[in-house]
Design an enzyme around this catalytic site. Structure first.
Site, PDB file in Angstrom:
ATOM      1  N   LYS A  77      76.349   2.709  46.771  1.00  0.00           N
ATOM      2  CA  LYS A  77      75.935   3.901  47.396  1.00  0.00           C
ATOM      3  C   LYS A  77      75.472   2.840  48.057  1.00  0.00           C
ATOM      4  O   LYS A  77      74.527   2.322  48.240  1.00  0.00           O
ATOM      5  CB  LYS A  77      74.720   4.178  46.659  1.00  0.00           C
ATOM      6  CG  LYS A  77      74.040   5.673  47.480  1.00  0.00           C
ATOM      7  CD  LYS A  77      73.442   7.062  46.533  1.00  0.00           C
ATOM      8  CE  LYS A  77      73.084   7.994  47.348  1.00  0.00           C
ATOM      9  NZ  LYS A  77      72.304   8.982  46.460  1.00  0.00           N
ATOM     10  N   SER A 152      73.772  14.037  45.690  1.00  0.00           N
ATOM     11  CA  SER A 152      73.976  13.348  46.165  1.00  0.00           C
ATOM     12  C   SER A 152      74.862  11.869  46.392  1.00  0.00           C
ATOM     13  O   SER A 152      75.517  11.728  47.974  1.00  0.00           O
ATOM     14  CB  SER A 152      72.494  12.554  48.001  1.00  0.00           C
ATOM     15  OG  SER A 152      71.671  11.475  46.757  1.00  0.00           O
ATOM     16  N   SER A 176      70.336  13.692  41.880  1.00  0.00           N
ATOM     17  CA  SER A 176      71.287  12.850  42.437  1.00  0.00           C
ATOM     18  C   SER A 176      72.651  11.851  42.294  1.00  0.00           C
ATOM     19  O   SER A 176      73.712  11.486  42.401  1.00  0.00           O
ATOM     20  CB  SER A 176      71.344  12.301  44.041  1.00  0.00           C
ATOM     21  OG  SER A 176      70.743  13.320  44.593  1.00  0.00           O
TER      22      SER A 176
HETATM   23  N1  GLN Z   1      69.078  18.031  45.552  1.00  0.00           N
HETATM   24  C1  GLN Z   1      68.404  16.824  45.860  1.00  0.00           C
HETATM   25  C2  GLN Z   1      68.009  16.915  47.075  1.00  0.00           C
HETATM   26  O1  GLN Z   1      68.602  17.689  48.366  1.00  0.00           O
HETATM   27  C3  GLN Z   1      67.884  15.387  44.629  1.00  0.00           C
HETATM   28  C4  GLN Z   1      68.280  14.548  46.258  1.00  0.00           C
HETATM   29  C5  GLN Z   1      68.456  12.804  44.885  1.00  0.00           C
HETATM   30  O2  GLN Z   1      68.333  12.995  43.915  1.00  0.00           O
HETATM   31  N2  GLN Z   1      68.300  11.986  45.569  1.00  0.00           N
HETATM   32  O3  GLN Z   1      66.239  16.525  47.873  1.00  0.00           O
END
Ligand code: GLN
Length: 484
Positions: A77, A152, A176
């Site tokens: 990532k 994400s 995410s």
């Molecule tokens: N979807 C969640 C957010 O927007 C979690 C994102 C994540 O786990 N990095 O914060």
């Protein structure tokens, strides 16, 4: 076909010299070249470095110095700092940032002989659930190109789902890893907070962030967790605890395993066909000897409100470093220092990141701190307490990973609250610091459904065992999207 194999199989093939790491790596690089652009799953492809690393891996093997994963290609990532390679975190702010050092996770993968194919696309600074917040454009879900892969870590998930990489890393602050794993038919594990070093992992919300893995199955995830888990003195919140061999306990029997099913995870908002898949999974576990028990996690509905105070608060502080002075984007011809700060940040950050910074700054400001931040921290304790109580009665908790299957690109883009709600079952796990895993559990209208298993602190080996046993009796995880 090399790419249809699991990492465990590839590792055996490499050891048996059926093919070399250079051949395997070239095969995946070709697949990325062929399909990568359409999916938009990579921000950077590191072709030359990958081939050099593969060559090195082959030499190591020839010299009898290969480890279990030497020569296996993977995707990282783009939130992990990689020396000499652009590390953008999905943001214009870091579009020109070449990291001068490797994150600990990257260093460990390199030491294990893994071959980095490239840096996977992601929501800007890991804020999002659909990968639509990336400066580099949305990622497509290989199961349906008009739908999101989740976020994400959507680039990592799409890459593994389409077998452009056999395995990948992700990070999980509120879901995410688990949410995109569910939407892309993968096994995704978010370890206990502190299990994997955060050093060199670009910070979003430091008390919640945790690195983890996307694999095709639990065994592959176990193999990579063996590499990335462990204490790191460079991360003060890293856990100084021994790391078991996660592969060793995969075949433990599930007889007598107590599985808790929280009633709050089957309430309003859950797609009934998704619920049916999870009920089927529960039946499979009963056949495997597990004992099912209904439990309650009463503060579940407070997890999203608490998270959307705590995560933005921490992000507003973490992201203050991007000011155009030291590194990253800098606006053209600033008039003075204030103009430099203002324009750099207005031009360098995207909409969602700005929204979070504003919410966080507001929540932390004098006069509001007690009403919002402190309250949210208290709720966080209650949520953790719910789990502590539950684990007095059960060994693991099972439920859906997401309320629905993958949604259409653009469908929730203008409705942040509906987007935030897609993390309803995953967020409390981060607030409590616990490990969670999502695994394929069926399909609805040809779109993958994920089940989530949650364990107590440092129970990753148990979670992987519980998923591996399920995968010995089901085929969902073997299904691949058509056209790749
Ligand atoms: N979807 C969640 C957010 O927007 C979690 C994102 C994540 O786990 N990095 O914060």
């Amino acid at each position: 076909m090399m790419h249809t194999k699991t990492v465990a199989e590839m590792a055996n093939d490499l050891a048996a010299k059926k093919y070399s790491s250079v051949e395997l790596t070239t095969h995946f690089l070709n697949r990325i070249e062929h399909y990568g652009e359409n999916l938009n799953s990579f921000i950077t492809v590191t072709k030359e470095q990958a081939l050099a690393a593969a060559k090195h891996a082959d030499v190591q093997r020839q010299a009898g110095k290969a480890g279990p994963l030497t020569g296996i290609p993977m995707a990282q990532k783009d939130i992990f700092c990689t020396k000499g390679v652009k590390t953008s975190c999905g943001s214009k702010m870091l579009d020109n940032f070449i990291s001068p050092y490797d994150a600990t996770l990257i260093e460990r993968c390199n030491q294990a002989g893994l071959v980095m194919l490239g840096k996977a696309n992601m929501d800007e600074f890991a804020m999002g659930s659909s990968n639509e917040n990336s400066y580099y454009g949305p990622v497509k879900n290989p199961w349906d190109l008009t739908r999101v892969p989740g976020g994400s870590s959507g680039g990592s998930a799409a890459a593994v789902a389409a077998r452009l990489a056999p395995i990948a890393t992700g990070t999980d602050t509120g879901g995410s890893i688990r949410q995109p794993a569910a939407l892309c038919n993968l096994t995704g594990i978010k370890p206990t907070y502190g299990r994997v070093s955060r050093y060199g992992m670009i910070a979003f919300a430091s008390s919640l962030d945790q690195g983890g893995i996307f694999g095709v199955n639990a065994e592959d995830a176990a193999l990579l967790l063996n590499v990335i888990a462990g204490f790191d003195e460079k991360d003060s919140t890293s856990a100084d605890m021994p790391v078991p061999d996660y592969r060793k306990t995969l075949n433990d029997s599930l007889t007598g395993l107590r599985i808790g099913v929280p009633k709050e995870y089957f309430a309003e908002g859950l797609n009934s066909q998704v619920a049916d898949c999870i009920h089927e999974a529960i039946k499979t576990y009963e056949k495997l000897g597990a004992v099912i028990k209904e439990i309650s996690l009463p503060h579940t509905n407070m997890s999203i409100p608490a998270y959307y105070v705590i995560a933005p608060a921490e992000c507003s502080s973490n992201l203050s470093r991007y000011d155009g002075v030291r590194y990253g984007y800098r606006c053209e011809k600033p008039k003075d220092l204030i103009d430099l700060y203002k324009r750099t940040r207005s031009e360098g950050f995207g909409k969602e990141v700005k929204r979070r910074i504003m919410i966080g700054t507001y929540a932390l400001s004098a006069g509001y701190y007690d009403a919002y931040y402190l309250k949210a921290q208290q709720i966080r304790q209650l949520i953790r307490q719910d789990f502590v109580e539950a684990f007095k009665e059960v060994d693991v908790i099972l439920g859906p990973t997401t309320p629905d299957t993958a949604f259409k690109i653009g469908e929730k883009a203008d409705d942040p609250v509906s987007m935030y709600l897609s993390d309803i079952y995953t967020i409390s796990v981060n607030l409590a610091g616990l490990p969670g895993i999502s695994a394929p559990a069926g399909f609805v209208n040809n779109l993958p459904v994920g089940m989530q298993l949650i364990g107590h602190d440092f129970s990753e080996a148990k979670l992987l065992n519980v998923v591996h046993q399920y995968q010995q009796h089901t085929d969902w995880h073997k299904r691949m999207p058509e056209g790749f």
